[in-house]
Design an enzyme around this catalytic site. Structure first.
Site, PDB file in Angstrom:
ATOM      1  N   GLU A 109      -0.078   2.185   4.537  1.00 51.41           N
ATOM      2  CA  GLU A 109       0.861   1.287   5.073  1.00 51.41           C
ATOM      3  C   GLU A 109       0.445   2.385   5.947  1.00 51.41           C
ATOM      4  OE1 GLU A 109       3.815  -0.703   3.149  1.00 51.41           O
ATOM      5  OE2 GLU A 109       2.105  -2.081   2.503  1.00 51.41           O
ATOM      6  N   GLU A 169      -3.180  -4.157  -1.649  1.00 56.04           N
ATOM      7  CA  GLU A 169      -1.916  -4.878  -2.024  1.00 56.04           C
ATOM      8  C   GLU A 169      -2.059  -6.313  -1.833  1.00 56.04           C
ATOM      9  OE1 GLU A 169       1.614  -3.207  -1.068  1.00 56.04           O
ATOM     10  OE2 GLU A 169       0.672  -1.136  -1.370  1.00 56.04           O
TER      11      GLU A 169
END
Length: 515
Positions: A196, A319
């Site tokens: 991220e 994810e």
């Protein structure tokens, strides 16, 4: 295995006589010589240093009275092996970009402690490190997927980690590995370059991260791993298509093995809703977010196709899952939530999407494996339970490494408060033994749906079934009643002249298997 159908259903009403009936949906399943193989890694999992995922979840230490192998719980090892877990991502998540791997090697009493700034502000003693994780993956028969530290780390640090885990010859890092008790390298294939990067991994722009990725990837050597390294870029936040476009445009394909996508089924980030005590409106909105995965995968794939028409670069959805408010009385930073039949339906529908896009989606990681978010396993000291999501993923494991069978149908609609969603999702495959598997999901919270599958071309003659049922969609397995939702015999289907007729109950998941 017998030449038979295995129909396994997850649903919540005891009396099928009460189901509202709709027109029959005709499902066409065909073979295609150019269809892709469904990569087993689509059924991967995720373990972060977050709450009770690692400590109190996987790892209890070798002095624990809970039966363990080198500190890892034996019951979890067995459960994940039964699940056929193909890969496990570690150490994060946000934690990865604050993790320095050398803190987690060597004598445990000499390891450096840090504060886990992302998840609860707890002290991390690094008693579970590289050796513990990679040895656990060997016990599980799972491929390790290591997330490298780009946010607060260095190129040298990541390069050294690869040498430590993968190099068989003499070098500073391989000598250090041997000193710490491991002679042969683990030969780790999957490496994430940060996590991220647009957020907790550094708040980078896409252009900046693309440059950082190129630098890190250049210094990542395979150190004798004949399979080579698969370098995975930190991908987009859900529908940030510009992120994917920028990375695909600016990173040479020879440095790019995969590109990530993260998407959680969240109805409102400020008020996510209870994991168990939810309304139909909250259920509908959660499923709307879950089904958005179809659009995300389709649009990100179209961008990747512009730069990689031969589909050499994998989409890695590393994810995904449902995210709700934490259980009352638990640490807000530990992300511990219960797991109901809503999560079973969410998992089944999402996995169908991944299967149907197997030409591009070649790895995915449910968040997370134990005690965090949409977990497949929950623990309470010595107790352990398997969640409805676990049972869905176990049923769907038959698709691993099987050839996709294209499926075609027009879904009926699930309606709520003036909005509609496709009620039925499906995917199909044929494995190396000739067994055909068809996965069906009905997300409708009130109405059953009838489907008809032409079995003539599939050569189906005999079938049997199993079913998981409960009284309402909010039901779950608890430590007091761990067997509330488990498979039982199911016989409510008909096979008429080569046509299999199944009534799919509300919020249900079905897997048909036959030869």
């Amino acid at each position: 295995m017998k030449n038979s159908f295995l129909i396994s259903c997850i649903f919540t009403f005891c009396s099928q006589a009460t189901f509202a009936q709709k027109e029959t949906t005709i499902i066409s399943v065909k073979s295609a010589s150019d269809a892709p193989t469904i990569n087993r890694n689509i059924y991967g999992h995720f373990a972060e240093h977050l709450g009770r995922s690692v400590y109190g979840g996987f790892f209890v230490g070798d002095t624990s009275k809970i039966p363990n192998t080198k500190g890892v719980r034996n019951d979890i090892i067995k459960a994940l092996k039964d699940l056929k877990i193909p890969n496990l991502r570690w150490p994060g998540g946000c934690f990865a970009d604050t993790y320095h791997w050398k803190d987690g090697i060597g004598p445990k009493e000499q390891r450096t402690t840090i504060v886990n700034q992302w998840w609860g502000g707890v002290t991390e003693d690094n008693s579970f490190g590289t050796h513990d994780f990679l040895n656990m993956c060997e016990l599980l028969g799972a491929e390790p997927y290591l997330s490298g530290n780009v946010g607060s780390g260095t190129v040298q640090e990541l390069s050294d980690w690869i040498q430590y885990t993968n190099f068989a010859g003499k070098s500073p890092m391989s000598d250090l590995r041997k000193k710490n008790g491991r002679t042969e390298p683990w030969k780790v294939t999957y490496w994430g370059i940060g996590n991220e990067a647009w957020g907790c991994g550094g708040n980078m722009t896409a252009d900046y991260y693309a440059g950082e990725y190129r630098k890190y990837a250049t210094f990542m050597s395979d150190w004798g791993n004949k399979e080579g390294l698969i370098r995975i870029a930190s991908g987009s936040n859900s529908s940030d298509y510009n992120w994917t476009e920028t990375l695909m445009k600016n990173i040479p394909l020879n440095l790019l093995g995969g590109i990530g996508v993260h998407h959680y089924s969240v109805i409102n980030w400020d008020k996510k809703g209870d994991a168990v005590d939810y309304t139909e409106e909250q259920y509908f909105k959660t499923m709307k977010e879950a089904l958005k995965m179809e659009e995300l995968v389709t649009k990100h794939s179209a961008i990747m196709d512009k730069y990689d028409p031969k589909k050499k670069v994998a989409m890695i959805v590393d994810e995904w899952g449902g995210w709700y408010d934490v259980e009352k009385g638990t640490n807000p930073g530990f992300l511990y939530q219960q797991n109901t039949l809503r999560d079973a339906v969410l998992a089944g529908a999402t996995l169908n999407i991944f299967n149907n896009h197997a030409d591009r989606v070649r790895m995915a990681n449910l968040a997370q494996c134990v005690n965090v978010l949409q977990a497949v396993i929950l623990t309470d000291k010595a107790k352990m339970i398997l969640t409805p999501t676990y049972h869905v993923m176990q049923l769907y494991s038959v698709h691993q490494d099987a050839k996709l069978l294209p499926i075609n149908f027009q879904s009926p609609l699930y309606s709520y408060n003036g909005e509609t969603l496709p009620a039925i999702s499906a995917s199909a495959s044929k494995d190396k033994n000739g067994l055909v598997h068809i996965s069906l999901v009905n997300i409708d919270s009130k109405n059953s749906n009838k489907v008809e599958i032409d079995t003539t071309e599939l050569g189906v003659k005999n079938f049997s079934g199993k079913i998981i049922t409960s009284k309402k969609i909010q039901d779950y397995n608890s430590f007091e009643n761990p067997g509330k939702i488990v498979p039982v015999a199911f016989k409510d289907f008909e096979n008429k002249k080569g046509k299999l007729e199944i009534t799919i109950p509300p919020f249900s998941v079905i897997v048909v298997e036959g030869k």
